[in-house]
Design a protein around this motif. Structure first.
Motif, mmCIF file in Angstrom:
data_model
loop_
_atom_site.group_PDB
_atom_site.id
_atom_site.type_symbol
_atom_site.label_atom_id
_atom_site.label_comp_id
_atom_site.label_asym_id
_atom_site.label_seq_id
_atom_site.Cartn_x
_atom_site.Cartn_y
_atom_site.Cartn_z
ATOM 1 N N LYS A 1 91.870 43.351 68.938
ATOM 2 C CA LYS A 1 91.728 43.081 67.510
ATOM 3 C C LYS A 1 92.075 41.742 67.203
ATOM 4 N N LEU A 2 91.625 41.060 66.129
ATOM 5 C CA LEU A 2 91.808 39.661 65.781
ATOM 6 C C LEU A 2 92.734 39.766 64.418
ATOM 7 N N PHE A 3 93.697 39.150 64.327
ATOM 8 C CA PHE A 3 94.741 39.222 63.338
ATOM 9 C C PHE A 3 94.940 37.570 62.594
ATOM 10 N N ASP A 4 95.368 37.730 61.325
ATOM 11 C CA ASP A 4 95.783 36.637 60.864
ATOM 12 C C ASP A 4 97.322 36.220 61.184
ATOM 13 N N SER A 5 97.697 35.245 61.750
ATOM 14 C CA SER A 5 99.037 34.916 62.002
ATOM 15 C C SER A 5 100.054 34.942 60.946
ATOM 16 N N ALA A 6 99.545 34.429 59.944
ATOM 17 C CA ALA A 6 100.663 34.297 58.962
ATOM 18 C C ALA A 6 100.939 35.704 58.358
ATOM 19 N N THR A 7 100.144 36.675 57.850
ATOM 20 C CA THR A 7 100.054 37.678 57.152
ATOM 21 C C THR A 7 99.937 38.938 57.962
ATOM 22 N N LEU A 8 99.717 38.935 59.279
ATOM 23 C CA LEU A 8 99.309 39.755 60.184
ATOM 24 C C LEU A 8 97.945 40.970 59.688
ATOM 25 N N GLU A 9 97.352 40.171 58.743
ATOM 26 C CA GLU A 9 96.175 40.882 58.180
ATOM 27 C C GLU A 9 94.944 41.073 59.407
ATOM 28 N N HIS A 10 94.679 42.367 59.408
ATOM 29 C CA HIS A 10 93.530 42.593 60.521
ATOM 30 C C HIS A 10 92.174 42.250 60.076
ATOM 31 N N LEU A 11 91.628 41.343 61.045
ATOM 32 C CA LEU A 11 90.455 40.792 60.701
ATOM 33 C C LEU A 11 89.099 41.387 61.413
ATOM 34 N N LYS A 12 89.265 41.244 62.622
ATOM 35 C CA LYS A 12 88.040 41.864 63.354
ATOM 36 C C LYS A 12 88.393 42.892 64.501
ATOM 37 N N THR A 13 87.543 43.788 65.070
ATOM 38 C CA THR A 13 87.916 44.789 66.142
ATOM 39 C C THR A 13 86.702 44.585 67.133
ATOM 40 N N PHE A 14 87.137 44.427 68.700
ATOM 41 C CA PHE A 14 86.165 44.427 69.590
ATOM 42 C C PHE A 14 86.492 45.565 70.490
ATOM 43 N N ARG A 15 85.432 46.343 70.515
ATOM 44 C CA ARG A 15 85.676 47.681 71.011
ATOM 45 C C ARG A 15 84.891 47.768 72.526
ATOM 46 N N THR A 16 85.688 48.534 73.371
ATOM 47 C CA THR A 16 85.063 48.593 74.843
ATOM 48 C C THR A 16 85.301 50.202 74.996
ATOM 49 N N GLU A 17 84.994 50.627 76.565
ATOM 50 C CA GLU A 17 85.232 51.927 76.936
ATOM 51 C C GLU A 17 86.366 52.145 77.692
ATOM 52 N N ARG A 18 87.170 51.005 78.116
ATOM 53 C CA ARG A 18 88.298 51.133 78.873
ATOM 54 C C ARG A 18 89.539 50.047 78.324
ATOM 55 N N PRO A 19 90.620 50.425 79.100
ATOM 56 C CA PRO A 19 91.835 49.638 78.397
ATOM 57 C C PRO A 19 91.536 47.972 78.537
ATOM 58 N N VAL A 20 91.958 47.390 77.488
ATOM 59 C CA VAL A 20 91.767 45.874 77.480
ATOM 60 C C VAL A 20 93.244 45.315 77.960
ATOM 61 N N LEU B 1 87.082 39.475 76.839
ATOM 62 C CA LEU B 1 88.216 40.295 77.197
ATOM 63 C C LEU B 1 88.090 40.607 78.537
ATOM 64 N N GLY B 2 89.268 41.133 79.088
ATOM 65 C CA GLY B 2 89.179 41.298 80.613
ATOM 66 C C GLY B 2 90.104 42.622 80.457
ATOM 67 N N GLY B 3 89.556 43.562 81.447
ATOM 68 C CA GLY B 3 90.206 45.168 81.375
ATOM 69 C C GLY B 3 89.920 45.692 82.874
ATOM 70 N N GLY B 4 89.807 47.082 82.464
ATOM 71 C CA GLY B 4 89.344 47.843 83.608
ATOM 72 C C GLY B 4 90.357 48.984 83.219
ATOM 73 N N GLN B 5 90.729 50.059 84.434
ATOM 74 C CA GLN B 5 91.496 51.123 84.205
ATOM 75 C C GLN B 5 92.867 50.467 84.814
ATOM 76 N N GLU B 6 93.844 51.642 84.708
ATOM 77 C CA GLU B 6 95.157 51.258 85.414
ATOM 78 C C GLU B 6 94.723 50.986 86.790
ATOM 79 N N ALA B 7 95.880 49.962 87.642
ATOM 80 C CA ALA B 7 95.407 50.001 88.841
ATOM 81 C C ALA B 7 95.647 51.123 89.487
ATOM 82 N N MET B 8 96.480 52.071 89.214
ATOM 83 C CA MET B 8 96.729 53.413 89.871
ATOM 84 C C MET B 8 95.577 54.420 89.776
ATOM 85 N N ASP B 9 94.973 54.156 88.927
ATOM 86 C CA ASP B 9 93.810 55.342 88.673
ATOM 87 C C ASP B 9 92.339 54.639 89.298
ATOM 88 N N VAL B 10 92.317 53.605 89.807
ATOM 89 C CA VAL B 10 91.233 52.888 90.441
ATOM 90 C C VAL B 10 90.596 53.682 91.545
#
Length: 325
Positions: A213-232, A246-255
């Motif tokens: 998710k993208l936020f404004d630094s000063a106000t912490l206002e939520h601006l955008k969301t980027f969705r995937t099917e696995r943890p980011v 974005l970089g992700g995958g599963q938890e290493a122990m679940d691979v």
């Protein structure tokens, strides 16, 4: 787009960081060494040796004079960037999870884990004051009561620190008084990584809840969301075009417990404004733990669970494609 492969770690990469000019890239991993590389050709410049446990975070100040590392050996260390000499050692009661220099390069902050009966704290040191270093006494230590901090960055002008927590909360801690300035909860699970835009006006969070998710630094206002099917695990904002990676995958122990098709370990590119995915880059043999854009925006790096750092230089078409948008 042939990547440059950097082989300098025996264990999985935890963080990669470019310096301000982008001529150097620093990598740390779950082994005790911290490496410095030339980003242009992938040549290893040297290592910072001294830690005795996994190194969770690395940062470099704006004029590439000093490097800061935080480790699971209950210490945070300051190094001379050029010589690799250790300048200061900050002992802590639990593992140092995340840390960084403010824009001046004079103030450092780092956070410690909530473990073995110790609370999670954000510590602030002024490294110009030798008494603070020799007495191991920060000028301010802020407790993070409810949930431990998993990632933190400095906000603009060094006025506050933006921290992401294990429960998905984002909190602004004032660097002057230590009080909580703003608090929001947009993520439902742990925030793995926070990275700011080049001008520090925005930042992107990567979370276990499969979104960035993208936020404004000063106000912490939520601006955008980027969705995937696995943890980011990590997300970065391009300094020149409206792209995020974005970089992700599963938890290493679940691979190993899932089919090979599911364990896709690609870096994914999204358009910043349209929230649309437009490209993927394969390559890692395990989840991607850290991504970073070169400050000139013409290349990016990713570090994975496989212990490799890959530097990808973009094709000229990549920038032409951006113009069509």
């Amino acid at each position: 787009m042939r990547p440059i492969l950097l082989q300098g770690h025996e264990r999985s990469i935890t963080q990669i960081k470019y310096n301000r000019e982008g001529d150097l890239v620093f990598s740390c991993a779950k082994d005790p060494v911290v490496n410095a590389w030339y980003s242009l050709n992938g040549e290893r410049l040297g290592t910072y040796s001294g830690h005795t446990g996994a190194v969770w975070c690395v940062d470099v100040d704006w004029d590439t004079k000093q490097v800061l590392t935080g480790s699971a050996d209950n210490s945070c260390r300051l190094w001379d960037c050029e010589t690799g000499k250790q300048l200061a050692l900050f002992k802590t009661s639990s593992a140092v999870r995340t840390g960084g220099f403010d824009f001046s390069g004079n103030i450092i902050m780092f956070t410690t884990d909530k473990q073995m009966g110790y609370h999670c704290y954000v510590s602030f040191f002024d490294i110009r004051d030798s008494a603070q270093i020799s007495n191991n006494e920060p000028y301010m230590k802020v407790p993070a009561s409810e949930s431990k901090i998993t990632s933190a960055v400095w906000g603009p002008l060094g006025e506050f620190v933006i921290a992401g927590h294990e429960n998905g909360e984002l909190v602004q801690y004032s660097a002057k008084s230590g009080e909580i300035m703003t608090k929001v909860k947009e993520h439902t699970k742990q925030i793995n990584d926070i990275q700011t835009s080049l001008d520090l006006t925005m930042f992107i969070t990567a979370s276990k809840d499969n979104t960035a998710k993208l936020f404004d630094s000063a106000t912490l206002e939520h601006l955008k969301t980027f969705r995937t099917e696995r943890p980011v695990n990590s997300a970065a904002i391009s300094p020149i075009v409206e792209h995020v990676v974005l970089g992700g995958g599963q938890e290493a122990m679940d691979v190993t417990t899932t089919s090979t098709r599911i364990g896709k370990f690609e870096a994914r590119f999204f358009h910043l404004s349209f929230e649309e995915e437009f490209g993927r880059v394969k390559g890692h043999f395990g989840p991607i733990n850290s991504v970073a854009f070169h400050p000139d925006g013409k290349s990016y790096s990713s570090g994975g669970e496989d212990g490799y750092v890959r530097i990808h230089h973009f094709d000229p078409q990549y920038f032409e494609f951006e113009m069509e948008f």
